[in-house]
Design a protein around this motif. Structure first.
Motif, PDB file in Angstrom:
ATOM      1  N   TYR A 153      56.208  72.881 129.635  1.00 33.13           N
ATOM      2  CA  TYR A 153      56.325  73.066 128.198  1.00 33.13           C
ATOM      3  C   TYR A 153      57.034  71.869 127.595  1.00 33.13           C
ATOM      4  O   TYR A 153      58.152  71.540 127.970  1.00 33.13           O
ATOM      5  CB  TYR A 153      57.101  74.341 127.896  1.00 33.13           C
TER       6      TYR A 153
ATOM      7  N   ALA B  96      61.301  76.081 131.336  1.00 27.02           N
ATOM      8  CA  ALA B  96      60.341  75.044 130.963  1.00 27.02           C
ATOM      9  C   ALA B  96      60.492  73.824 131.871  1.00 27.02           C
ATOM     10  O   ALA B  96      61.532  73.172 131.866  1.00 27.02           O
ATOM     11  CB  ALA B  96      60.554  74.632 129.506  1.00 27.02           C
TER      12      ALA B  96
ATOM     13  N   PRO C  26      60.122  69.013 130.460  1.00 29.60           N
ATOM     14  CA  PRO C  26      60.308  69.041 129.006  1.00 29.60           C
ATOM     15  C   PRO C  26      60.145  67.669 128.355  1.00 29.60           C
ATOM     16  O   PRO C  26      60.014  67.578 127.130  1.00 29.60           O
ATOM     17  CB  PRO C  26      61.742  69.562 128.847  1.00 29.60           C
TER      18      PRO C  26
ATOM     19  N   VAL D 251      62.939  79.853 125.261  1.00 28.13           N
ATOM     20  CA  VAL D 251      63.269  78.982 126.384  1.00 28.13           C
ATOM     21  C   VAL D 251      64.680  79.277 126.882  1.00 28.13           C
ATOM     22  O   VAL D 251      65.662  79.048 126.178  1.00 28.13           O
ATOM     23  CB  VAL D 251      63.141  77.494 125.986  1.00 28.13           C
TER      24      VAL D 251
END
Length: 320
Positions: free
Chosen positions: A178, A202, A205, A274
């Motif tokens: 993500y 995530a 990143p 998140v």
């Protein structure tokens, strides 16, 4: 460093996690030792690894540092299983036997009797999801894992797994890529996780390093894109499709007098679901740059601009 709850569980993790993909291969013992010390000193807790990283070498290195550099109780240890190494290369194996054998080997390398979070690294089309879930349940009931989850799974798989486990152990987390360069999970994975109370970790990143801006002009000789074993990992984000996003991040960074890395992490930090953004630094200096981004807050107009330029394409049935 801010500590966040993982979904609806009692597990809390630092909003930045320490990734170890390169440990024992591109990151040696000295650099790993310095990274772990700096990370914990900054208030970080989540250390993310996998049995497949460097064929178990990353776990061995972590195991050698726990109790020496930091206490085992100071970290939330997450590892993954489901990719088994053979003479012919990696083989996806999320069968009950394959997963539990891998977990036992991971615990031996990590020199601990349990991990705090254990994830199935990737879907296995040859194994029924019900069998995979039975391994997750047994890992918790046997005390080898405190919490369990999935990694790189589709939204329907996350929803099915959470439903199968809802009556006792529960699905704690899903780990997925993500970033501003990869927002595909917003179509189905994030809505499913939000509705079911599953936390999101995530990975990548920084868009596999591309959002740092280092590849805007050329490929540095010491970068992942120039590495024989990681060039293919970075290459998908070096094309024209990513250019507009990278340039928007660079322009925002220039206006704020910060680095593109700061902007990319600040954008992800305000995404409500998140729990932690896992940064995989090759060197201690790179990790310190991520740790220094703690104070960055993006103005609403910059957030909107970044949202627009990076928005994933939606079609039926998400949008009609």
């Amino acid at each position: 460093m801010e500590q966040r709850q993982v979904g609806r569980t009692g597990l809390r993790v630092s909003h930045l996690g320490l990734g170890t993909l390169t440990w024992s291969r591109d990151t040696d013992e000295h650099e790993a030792r310095e990274q772990l010390r700096d990370f914990v000193d900054a208030g970080g807790t989540l250390v993310d690894t996998s049995a497949s990283y460097a064929d178990g070498g990353a776990e061995e290195l972590i195991g050698s540092l726990l109790g020496d550099v930091v206490s085992r109780e100071d970290v939330v240890l997450c590892t993954k299983a489901g990719v088994r190494r053979t003479a012919g290369g990696g083989v996806v194996d999320a069968s009950r036997g394959g997963l539990l054998n891998t977990l036992d080997a991971s615990l031996a390398r990590l020199r601990t009797d349990h991990v705090d979070l254990w994830l199935v690294q990737t879907p296995d089309p040859r194994t029924p999801l019900t069998e995979t879930i039975s391994a997750l349940r047994l890992a918790v009931t046997s005390g080898r894992a405190r919490y369990v989850g999935l990694s790189n799974h589709a939204g329907w798989q996350v929803a099915r797994a959470a439903t199968l486990m809802a009556d006792d152990v529960g699905l704690a987390a899903v780990e997925a890529e993500y970033s501003l360069l990869q927002r595909g999970i917003e179509r189905e994975v994030l809505p499913a996780a939000a509705d079911l109370g599953v936390g999101l970790l995530a990975w990548s990143p920084l868009g596999r390093g591309v959002l740092t801006g280092k590849y805007r002009r050329t490929i540095p000789a010491d970068s992942r894109a120039a590495s024989p074993h990681l060039a293919g990992f970075v290459e998908p984000y070096l094309g024209a499709d990513s250019l507009a996003v990278v340039e928007a991040v660079a322009i925002a960074a220039q206006g704020l007098d910060r680095s593109p890395l700061d902007v990319a992490l600040a954008w992800l930090r305000v995404r409500a679901q998140v729990s932690s953004a896992i940064v995989g630094a090759r060197t201690a200096a790179q990790l310190r740059a991520s740790l220094a981004a703690e104070d960055v807050q993006l103005p609403p107009e910059i957030l909107r601009a970044l949202d627009e330029v990076s928005a994933p394409e939606l079609g039926y049935p998400e949008r009609r």
